[in-house]
Motif scaffolding. Structure first.
Motif, PDB file in Angstrom:
ATOM      1  N   ARG A  41       0.613  -0.732  -0.090  1.00  0.00           N
ATOM      2  CA  ARG A  41       0.180  -0.173   0.406  1.00  0.00           C
ATOM      3  C   ARG A  41       1.058   1.097   0.245  1.00  0.00           C
ATOM      4  O   ARG A  41       0.887   2.048  -0.626  1.00  0.00           O
ATOM      5  N   LEU A  45       0.732   4.333  -2.513  1.00  0.00           N
ATOM      6  CA  LEU A  45       1.092   5.818  -2.399  1.00  0.00           C
ATOM      7  C   LEU A  45       2.032   6.494  -2.747  1.00  0.00           C
ATOM      8  O   LEU A  45       1.528   7.467  -3.081  1.00  0.00           O
ATOM      9  N   VAL A  96      -6.444   3.279  -2.310  1.00  0.00           N
ATOM     10  CA  VAL A  96      -4.473   2.665  -2.210  1.00  0.00           C
ATOM     11  C   VAL A  96      -4.709   1.324  -2.298  1.00  0.00           C
ATOM     12  O   VAL A  96      -3.924   0.254  -2.674  1.00  0.00           O
TER      13      VAL A  96
END
Ligand code: C5P
Length: 227
Positions: A41, A45, A96
């Protein structure tokens, strides 16, 4: 090959409850916890923040160099920092999650994260949750759990988790996104989501988190002392 310190690997699809179970089993045993999904993640991001297109090859460089840190908040909650900025909530959005699933199919990204994940094996032991903990990262883990639940139960759990966090979600849309993400994770060429041959499967559809945690701790008692 056995790990230097005991490792419990907990793999499974999104919404199977593996994060909650891994965190609480780690806490109960006094072990470290690796939330490997958070790393993917973070790559998603950080890549988006750098203006990369979803899944662009430059994500491998991001995975190798991003400055990240994990912590524990005042209420015992997981804290995740990217370049010293807290992004604990931001990385939990479905947006995300989808970016993460796209970068996760890039073998170079996975390779860049391998050593970073293995560095979590420290005294007195580790509980690691993800998709490939028992198959790729820690094949010598003393205990491997494959945690599943029906697609409906998983979608509903995610829905409730996101709602509790005050995020605006739609159950039908969420179910579709989860199904797409599962399909991509299970069919990708590298480190697909599969149970290790020596994993013990637990279907959590009709179990509470407490019940799953109790089962894992009971298994841990025998598997960690038998080695
Ligand atoms: O577990 P979580 O939903 O946080 O993971 C986000 C995404 O990261 C997954 O959909 C999967 O594509 C990827 N992932 C992975 N291998 C792991 C953990 C997560 O590919 N060990």
């Amino acid at each position: 090959m056995s790990e230097a310190y005991p490792v419990i690997a907990i793999d499974g699809p999104s919404g199977s409850g593996k994060g909650t179970v891994a965190r609480r089993v780690a806490h109960s045993l006094g072990f470290h916890w690796l939330d490997s999904g958070a790393l993917y993640r973070l790559v998603g991001l950080a890549g988006a923040q750098a203006g990369l297109a979803p899944g662009a090859p430059q994500h491998a460089q991001v995975a190798a160099t991003m400055a990240i840190r994990f912590g524990v908040g005042a209420k015992g909650q997981e804290q995740v920092f990217l370049a010293d900025r807290e992004v604990s909530e931001q990385i939990r959005t479905e947006e995300v999650g989808n970016l993460a699933s796209q970068v996760a199919s890039d073998p170079q990204v996975r390779a860049a994260l391998t050593e970073r994940q293995r560095a979590f094996v420290q005294s007195p032991g580790l509980v690691a949750d993800g998709r490939d903990m028992g198959t790729v990262l820690f094949p010598g883990a003393q205990l491997k759990i494959f945690l599943t639940a029906s697609a409906e139960a998983r979608a509903l759990r995610r829905y409730n988790q996101l709602k509790d966090k005050g995020l605006d979600v739609n159950l039908v849309g969420l179910s579709q996104e989860i199904a797409e993400r599962d399909e991509r994770d299970a069919t990708r060429a590298v480190a697909p989501l599969v149970a290790a041959a020596d994993a013990i499967s637990i279907d959590s559809t009709t179990l509470t988190a407490e019940e799953v945690i109790t089962r894992v701790l009971t298994l841990a008692r025998t598997h960690l002392t038998d080695r």
